[in-house]
Design a protein around this motif. Structure first.
Motif: not given
Length: 432
Positions: A16-23, A180-193
């Motif tokens: 989980l650490i790289p999934i949250f930190v790296v993106p 699930y967390l990976k998808e949510m994180l990418y979705k939030n990043i895309a929404l932020r953009k």
């Protein structure tokens, strides 16, 4: 059982650490796309190695870990090249460092790689929900494959086989949570953009509308008075009056354009050392007639500290603040200007005894096109002030109370020569 749970949680932590930190780090640093792919692939490889270094020891016969989760995710999300890299890392680590079950590792890793290479393009085209479902299903299948191979190749005892059945649902749950967390994180990043892009487009549209409105008004007025000058029966006094009004409207248009240019390009072009006391005195001399017209009295306590910035923009910033303070006192009042040092920074404090502002007005202060002056204001003055102070690496703090007045505090970095002078004075004080 507690040790087994601890080992599972440790493996999950590695995943989980790289999934949250790296993106988040990649988005913050604006890493190029090519480097981004390599960083994520190498992070997945590193997580696989960590999972194999710290395995889940259920008994003395068989060792488990969650390496298949980063292997599946890295292969499915990052494509064939990443899949081959992760496969070599998994097999190579097990080969060089030994351990039971090398054949199982090789077979399952090759299976995951080949399956991911076939499914990666289709996988990315699926919706988020179906990607999570497919990744979990593949994880269940590869986990069952490794358990079955262990039973067939090494003859795992019944106790180890029962523990293997515990491993399968835990790996599936971990894959579900991770995906699930990976998808949510990418979705939030895309929404932020998308939000940032929409805000930029909105700002451009506001600028275009505001320029057309604010500049057209004075130009239309100037054009109208110039047309009146064509009338032959006008007296000399009327002609002079019309010319003066046309010039004032053109000056107003020029001031609006200057404010827009300052907002668009606030960075100083010719940085120099500025004496705060001298610059404030110049601005006061410039605005004193305007203050006298409004029965406003100046009270100053100035110190000759130096800051770095562009002279014209710094003066414009002071003019906007002091002019606003004067206009906030239509019935007269006192305008205090105070300069000192606070926490190693130059403090310029401007306070008036005017009409003040409400809490709602304070929250919107500095926004483009927001003004408390009605039709007399353009909503650009304080916006320009904020941008100029920001370009000088300073901060601005404003407090206000209705019918009691407003206080503007500007904090600017002290020029190096004054820093040395103050440090020397402090050393003398301590020495005595």
């Amino acid at each position: 059982m507690v040790n087994i749970l601890k080992d599972f949680l440790l493996n999950l932590f590695f995943i989980l650490i790289p999934i949250f930190v790296v993106p988040l780090w990649i988005e913050e640093k604006n890493v190029p796309e090519t480097i981004k792919q390599h960083v994520l692939s190498f992070c997945s490889a590193f997580v696989i190695i960590l999972c194999m270094i710290f395995p889940i020891r259920m008994d003395t016969h068989y060792v488990y870990d969650l390496r298949q989760i980063p292997l599946w995710l890295g292969s499915l999300y990052k494509g064939p090249a990443a899949s081959v890299l992760l496969c070599f890392v998994t097999i190579g680590y097990h080969f060089f460092f030994g351990g039971r079950g090398f054949t199982i590792t090789a077979i399952t890793s090759i299976f995951i790689t080949l399956t991911s290479m076939m499914l990666s393009k289709k996988f990315l085209s699926l919706s988020s929900k179906y990607r999570i479902f497919l990744a979990c299903s593949l994880s269940v299948f590869s986990g069952a494959l490794s358990v079955a191979l262990g039973h067939l190749l090494y003859g795992v005892p019944p106790t180890s086989f029962s523990l293997s059945l515990v491993y399968l649902p835990i790996q599936s749950i971990c894959m579900l949570l991770t995906c699930y967390l990976k998808e949510m994180l990418y979705k939030n990043i895309a929404l932020r953009k998308r939000i940032i892009r929409a805000e930029k487009m909105e700002a451009v549209s506001h600028l275009a509308a505001s320029i057309s409105h604010e500049v057209r008004n004075p130009l239309t007025a100037a054009r109208g008075f110039m047309q009146l000058l064509e009338q032959g029966q006008l007296s000399a006094e009327k002609r002079k009056q019309y010319v003066q009004i046309a010039i004032e409207e053109l000056d107003r248009a020029e001031a609006i354009i200057t404010d827009y240019l300052t907002f668009a390009k606030p960075a100083p072009e010719s940085v120099e050392k500025l004496n705060v006391k001298t610059e404030i005195e110049r601005v006061i001399d410039l605005l004193r007639p305007f203050a006298n017209m409004n029965s406003v009295e100046f009270q100053t306590l100035l110190a000759p500290f130096n800051v770095k910035g562009e002279r014209e923009k710094f003066q414009q910033c002071l003019i906007n603040i002091i002019k606003n303070a004067i206009e906030a006192m239509p019935n007269g009042g006192t305008l205090q200007i105070y300069v000192s040092i606070e926490n190693g920074r130059v403090l310029i404090r401007v306070s008036d005894t005017g009409i003040g502002m409400t809490k709602e007005q304070m929250e919107r202060l500095g926004e483009p096109y927001f003004t408390t002056k009605g039709i007399k204001g353009t909503g650009l003055g304080m916006m320009v002030v904020y941008r100029i102070i920001e370009s000088m690496n300073g901060t601005i703090h404003i407090t206000s109370e209705v019918n009691k007045g407003t206080e503007v505090s500007i904090y600017l970095p002290l020029a190096q020569s004054w820093k040395n002078t103050i440090a020397n004075e402090q050393e003398k004080v301590f020495a005595t």
